[in-house]
Design a protein around this motif. Structure first.
Motif, short mmCIF file in Angstrom:
data_model
loop_
_atom_site.label_atom_id
_atom_site.label_comp_id
_atom_site.label_asym_id
_atom_site.label_seq_id
_atom_site.Cartn_x
_atom_site.Cartn_y
_atom_site.Cartn_z
N GLU A 1 -5.39 3.56 9.46
CA GLU A 1 -5.52 2.14 9.14
C GLU A 1 -5.09 1.27 10.32
N HIS B 1 -6.61 12.88 -2.31
CA HIS B 1 -5.50 12.66 -3.24
C HIS B 1 -6.00 12.24 -4.61
N LEU B 2 -7.07 11.47 -4.67
CA LEU B 2 -7.64 11.10 -5.96
C LEU B 2 -8.10 12.34 -6.72
N ALA C 1 -9.16 7.75 6.86
CA ALA C 1 -8.49 7.06 5.76
C ALA C 1 -9.18 7.38 4.43
N ARG C 2 -10.50 7.37 4.43
CA ARG C 2 -11.24 7.67 3.20
C ARG C 2 -10.99 9.09 2.74
N ASP D 1 0.32 13.08 4.52
CA ASP D 1 -0.98 12.44 4.27
C ASP D 1 -0.85 10.93 4.37
N LEU D 2 0.27 10.39 3.90
CA LEU D 2 0.47 8.95 3.97
C LEU D 2 0.53 8.49 5.44
N THR E 1 0.83 -1.21 0.00
CA THR E 1 0.00 0.00 0.00
C THR E 1 0.86 1.25 0.00
N LEU F 1 1.61 10.57 -3.12
CA LEU F 1 0.88 11.03 -1.94
C LEU F 1 1.89 11.64 -0.97
N PHE G 1 0.97 4.23 -2.91
CA PHE G 1 0.73 5.63 -2.60
C PHE G 1 1.94 6.49 -2.95
N PHE H 1 -2.93 8.41 6.81
CA PHE H 1 -3.65 7.23 6.34
C PHE H 1 -3.22 5.98 7.10
N VAL I 1 -7.58 9.42 1.04
CA VAL I 1 -7.58 8.83 -0.30
C VAL I 1 -8.41 9.69 -1.26
#
Length: 277
Positions: free
Chosen positions: A75, A95-96, A88-89, A67-68, A54, A63, A58, A71, A92
């Protein structure tokens, strides 16, 4: 540990180099399950394979480290509750959106480059006289690095003054310094059918635009490659011996106020000129 993998074994399983695994450890992104206090050897658990992959994905997608870490902390939350899942959402999703924006800019840059390399894609430019026009206007000096908030604020004041959607499209008149220096004078306007009403925002005034001669072209699509149309009208003016005023005018024939599909936008670019003496 009853189950442990050496850094070499973990590298083979995850396809992450030993150097990369060491760097992830140093960055506190993937801490080995055990570090021998004497030898310094790193050991990993099978449960760390998925987090390692993961992290790799990222980082491949750029990322940011902060931010990583957010996340990964979410997690690894002790309870895996709703707050952790939401965090976490959010990381993500944000960043998307950045990736989608970047992809859009890349696609538009590719399209602009293709247009530059295609002799048949030259913009059509004509010499026209724009008719006199009465408008509501907001004028201001745009500071360096101001973004576009000033334009949005001006349009809000103009809409408040108009009270209804005008028949003719809005426009703007911009000093060349806005492009050459990154700051300068701007006037944003809406066509006016009636006198300025009482109670209009104090920033709004009535303005009579005179008839003006301009090299004119219509730009189709998003504004990322608006410079191509500026280049076309400026080159036309130079080739025809026209001296530029210190203003360029844009008329937003179809814009964000009309559609959220940038490919449908149409912007008239008028390079205001006067003939050489």
């Amino acid at each position: 540990m009853t189950e442990r993998l050496t850094i070499g074994e973990f590298s083979r399983i995850t396809h992450l180099s030993i150097r990369t695994l060491r760097r992830y450890h140093e960055q506190d992104l993937l801490v080995p399950a055990e570090v021998d206090p004497v030898t310094g050897y790193r050991y990993y658990s099978p449960d760390q394979v998925r987090p390692a992959q993961t992290v790799r994905r990222f980082r491949d997608l750029d990322l940011p480290l902060a931010d990583l870490r957010r996340f990964l902390d979410a997690e690894a939350g002790e309870h895996g509750g709703a707050a952790d899942r939401d965090t976490a959402r959010q990381v993500v999703a944000a960043h998307l959106r950045r990736l989608e924006d970047r992809l859009g800019r890349t696609q538009r840059a590719v399209e602009a480059l293709r247009a530059l390399l295609d002799p048949g894609a030259e913009r059509t430019v004509t010499l026209e006289v724009l008719p006199p026009q009465r408008v509501y206007a907001v004028s201001l000096d745009v500071p360096e690095g101001a973004g576009l908030d000033w334009y949005d604020a001006a349009m809000r004041d103009l809409d408040a003054a108009a009270g209804h959607r005008p028949v003719l499209p809005p426009g703007g008149r911009y000093a060349h310094e806005l492009f050459t220096e990154g700051h300068g004078h701007a006037t944003v306007y809406l066509p006016a059918e009636t006198p300025l009403p009482p109670g209009a925002p104090a920033t709004v005034r009535e303005l009579d635009l005179p008839g003006r001669t301009a090299a004119v072209a219509t730009h189709t699509g998003p504004h990322d490659d608006l410079d191509l149309t500026y280049g076309a009208v400026g080159s036309f003016a130079a080739r025809h011996g026209l001296r530029a005023q210190n203003l360029v005018e844009e008329v937003y024939l179809v814009g964000p106020r009309d559609t959220d599909q940038p490919e449908r936008w149409r912007t008239l670019v008028a390079w205001l000129t006067v003939p050489h003496a």
